[in-house]
Design a protein around this motif. Structure first.
Motif, PDB file in Angstrom:
ATOM      1  N   SER A 225      -9.437  -0.346   5.281  1.00  0.00           N
ATOM      2  CA  SER A 225      -9.435  -0.279   3.795  1.00  0.00           C
ATOM      3  C   SER A 225     -10.579  -1.195   3.313  1.00  0.00           C
TER       4      SER A 225
ATOM      5  N   ASN B 275      -5.770   5.691   7.283  1.00  0.00           N
ATOM      6  CA  ASN B 275      -4.901   5.239   8.075  1.00  0.00           C
ATOM      7  C   ASN B 275      -4.677   6.253   9.156  1.00  0.00           C
TER       8      ASN B 275
ATOM      9  N   ASN C 125       0.935  -1.139   0.110  1.00  0.00           N
ATOM     10  CA  ASN C 125      -0.134   0.142   0.092  1.00  0.00           C
ATOM     11  C   ASN C 125       0.803   1.256   0.311  1.00  0.00           C
TER      12      ASN C 125
ATOM     13  N   ILE D 103      -8.092   3.538   1.662  1.00  0.00           N
ATOM     14  CA  ILE D 103      -7.421   3.481   2.896  1.00  0.00           C
ATOM     15  C   ILE D 103      -7.430   4.642   3.556  1.00  0.00           C
TER      16      ILE D 103
ATOM     17  N   ASN E 156      -5.656   0.869  10.954  1.00  0.00           N
ATOM     18  CA  ASN E 156      -5.790   1.077   9.340  1.00  0.00           C
ATOM     19  C   ASN E 156      -7.133   0.649   9.150  1.00  0.00           C
TER      20      ASN E 156
END
Length: 246
Positions: A202, A170, A111, A168, A200
């Motif tokens: 996603s 984060n 990522n 994503i 995180n």
């Protein structure tokens, strides 16, 4: 002798003035985190009442770089912000035992995220010295995307998976202890060791091709899911800063 002592004293006083001037309120600290490396390693084992079992190990590392700008609000305290670009690689290995049949698989994801966050640094002393120790706390909010892949096998089949990682979100927070080595009154190099907590989330879209070991037939299925994963890690940081003052 007296003249030499006077010159030496004057030189030391001038150095002390310039060194401490780095830490006057309003001084800018402009720099770059050339590399912040984070490593996490964890495992879980499940032993079910029916005799089945599952063990999962997860290893992840990330590398972060980006510009940083701070300002001294007191002779020892700097506050500022960092723009970060992070590459993260995660690998998960799973071993299962179901009704006496053993299976295994692994999955990897890579990522890339871009984030921004604040920091506060406290120097332990405001004295003329080549090496000054500091404590820093920081946080960041980032977003990005990535890719994933994996494969697995059992006595009856094998499979390969490819996919994408999107949306994503984060955030992380941590702290570190380090030292700034000054090459001169304007340029310093940071080395620091610390702790980082990361959360995180996603969206993952995967396509899996499964091959039957007996007849060789292949089927394709999709498997989409939202992943939420917290982690704890150790960080190592290397960077350079320029101290700008009048």
């Amino acid at each position: 002798m007296k003249k030499g002592l006077t010159l030496l004293t004057g030189g030391l006083l001038a150095f002390a003035f310039h060194a401490s001037a780095q830490f006057e309120p309003g001084t800018l600290m402009l720099g770059s985190t050339l590399g912040t490396t984070t490593y996490t390693d964890g495992s879980n084992s499940y032993a079910y009442d029916n005799g089945n079992s599952r063990s999962v190990s997860n290893k992840a590392w990330s590398l972060t770089a980006g510009p940083q700008l701070g300002v001294f609000i007191s002779p020892n305290v700097v506050i500022g912000g960092t723009i970060s670009v992070t590459a993260t690689n995660n690998r998960t290995n799973t071993t299962t035992l179901t009704s006496g049949v053993q299976g295994s698989n692994y999955a990897t994801s890579t990522n890339y995220t871009v984030g921004f966050g604040p920091f506060m640094r406290i120097y332990f002393a405001n004295q003329p010295a080549n090496n000054l120790f500091f404590m820093q706390i920081h946080g960041s909010l980032a977003t990005g995307s990535g890719t994933s892949s994996g494969n697995g096998s059992s006595p009856s089949s094998s499979y390969n998976t490819t996919g994408s990682v999107s949306n994503i979100l984060n955030w992380n927070a941590g702290g570190s202890l380090g030292v700034t080595h000054f090459f001169n009154k304007h340029v310093g190099m940071d080395i620091a060791l610390g702790y980082l907590y990361t959360h995180n989330q996603s969206d993952n879209a995967n396509s899996t091709q499964t091959t039957n070991s007996g007849n060789g037939n292949t089927t394709t299925t999709t498997n989409n899911y939202t992943l939420t994963s917290p982690s704890n890690g150790i960080t190592f940081n290397l960077g350079f800063h320029w101290f700008l003052f009048n």
